[in-house]
Design an enzyme around this catalytic site. Sequence first.
Site, short mmCIF file in Angstrom:
data_model
loop_
_atom_site.label_atom_id
_atom_site.label_comp_id
_atom_site.label_asym_id
_atom_site.label_seq_id
_atom_site.Cartn_x
_atom_site.Cartn_y
_atom_site.Cartn_z
N TYR A 70 45.86 39.90 -53.18
CA TYR A 70 47.16 39.28 -52.93
C TYR A 70 48.22 40.37 -52.99
O TYR A 70 48.25 41.15 -53.95
CB TYR A 70 47.42 38.23 -54.01
CG TYR A 70 48.79 37.61 -53.95
CD1 TYR A 70 49.05 36.55 -53.08
CD2 TYR A 70 49.82 38.07 -54.76
CE1 TYR A 70 50.31 35.97 -53.03
CE2 TYR A 70 51.08 37.50 -54.70
CZ TYR A 70 51.31 36.45 -53.83
OH TYR A 70 52.56 35.89 -53.77
N GLU A 106 54.59 37.96 -47.64
CA GLU A 106 53.34 37.85 -48.41
C GLU A 106 52.13 38.04 -47.52
O GLU A 106 52.11 37.55 -46.39
CB GLU A 106 53.32 36.44 -49.03
CG GLU A 106 52.08 36.08 -49.78
CD GLU A 106 52.08 34.61 -50.20
OE1 GLU A 106 52.75 34.27 -51.20
OE2 GLU A 106 51.43 33.79 -49.52
#
Length: 387
Positions: free
Chosen positions: A108, A197
């Site tokens: 992530y 993101e």
Amino acid sequence: MKVHEYQARELLEECGAPVPPSKVVETVDQALSAYDEIGQMVVVKAQVFAGGRGKAGFVKLCNNRDEVKTAAEFMLGNRMVSKQTGPEGIAVKKLLIASAVDIESEYYVAVVLDRTKRCPVVMVSREGGVEIEEVAEKNPDAIVKQWLDPHLGLVNFQAARLVSALGLKEKSQVKSATKVLRALVDVFYKYDCALAEINPLVLTRGGDILAIDAKMNFDDNATFRHKRLQEMFDPSEENPAELRAKEHDLTYIALDGNIGCLVNGAGLAMSTMDIIKLHGGEPANFLDVGGSVTKEGAIEAFRIILSDEKVRGVLVNIFGGIAKCDTIAEALIAAANEIGFKIPVVVRLEGTNVERARELLKEANIDALIPADDLTDAAKKACAQVA
Ligand code: GDP
Ligand code: MN
């Protein structure tokens, strides 16, 4: 403002992040042609403004034409319901057909604005993929952060720390992951993001680093200076009432309750919602007509509020400063005459020209209008009307 995954991938790629080849399609036939072009193993992905697609069955690995056909038919023919959509789900109009990758690990990486520290923060985790919210909750230490100087951006030692936190040691992978972080930070700065993101960023079995899902939110107050983002804007994915309000320079936010709120100023909107809740009601929305509202703007505001079927009563709470109470009163009367109020409208006016406003309302003698003495009285009356 949000964009679709395929658009976020484009921006990332332009800033230098490695992204697998893909095509956007709108029909099953186009999905099949895209498969023929990209070939072998692909992943079919619904393009909607909501996450949790994987778990909802709207990200599907496909090994042949038949599987692509089944996946595309399913996604274009069904509404997607995920944790982030609410039970009614959302319709899928576009699909991304992307070359699939063989995943070794999922990471992530994200940049968001840290409001408390007043600067962007880069967050990375070795435990990327579809469970990141759970990781954040149960094992926050698994997320490593670096706060960025607003002027300097991502400096070398920070990039090195972040990449090492991902556990990457091989030289080419370190280099590639650093490039991805730089690309993500570049997009964030260049386009005034509130969030950028990549989840997941993957290490493939072949040893490559690739961004295979991306999400971006942009600061609405800055989109005026990004032609690129304006071109990417997709009105069909927005709340129609919110769009309509924007066209008239009004701010409208849809909520879940049944009391519509017409106010001037964001602070007043917040206190109006608080006091409604205090007296047991639930706001259906709030519409902020701003400081310099015209009669036409205010009439449009009523149209928008009344077009929401959930609204069973309206609370008008105006503090006349620059906006004058008599302007609002005239708009109320005009709206009552033009649209007709089938539901009660509780009115609390205070401030500039309030006496004139009260006279106008009294003369108009409209049944649906319920005058209130003050804010508490207004909230109580509005809650009683919808109870
Ligand atoms: P999201 O659920 O909306 O975040 O959609 P993602 O694009 O992140 O996909 C969800 C999950 O599907 C990923 O975390 C991967 O585990 C898996 N996935 C997506 N693309 C691929 C791919 O190309 N190959 C493989 N093996 N898995 C994939
Ligand atoms: Mn994802």
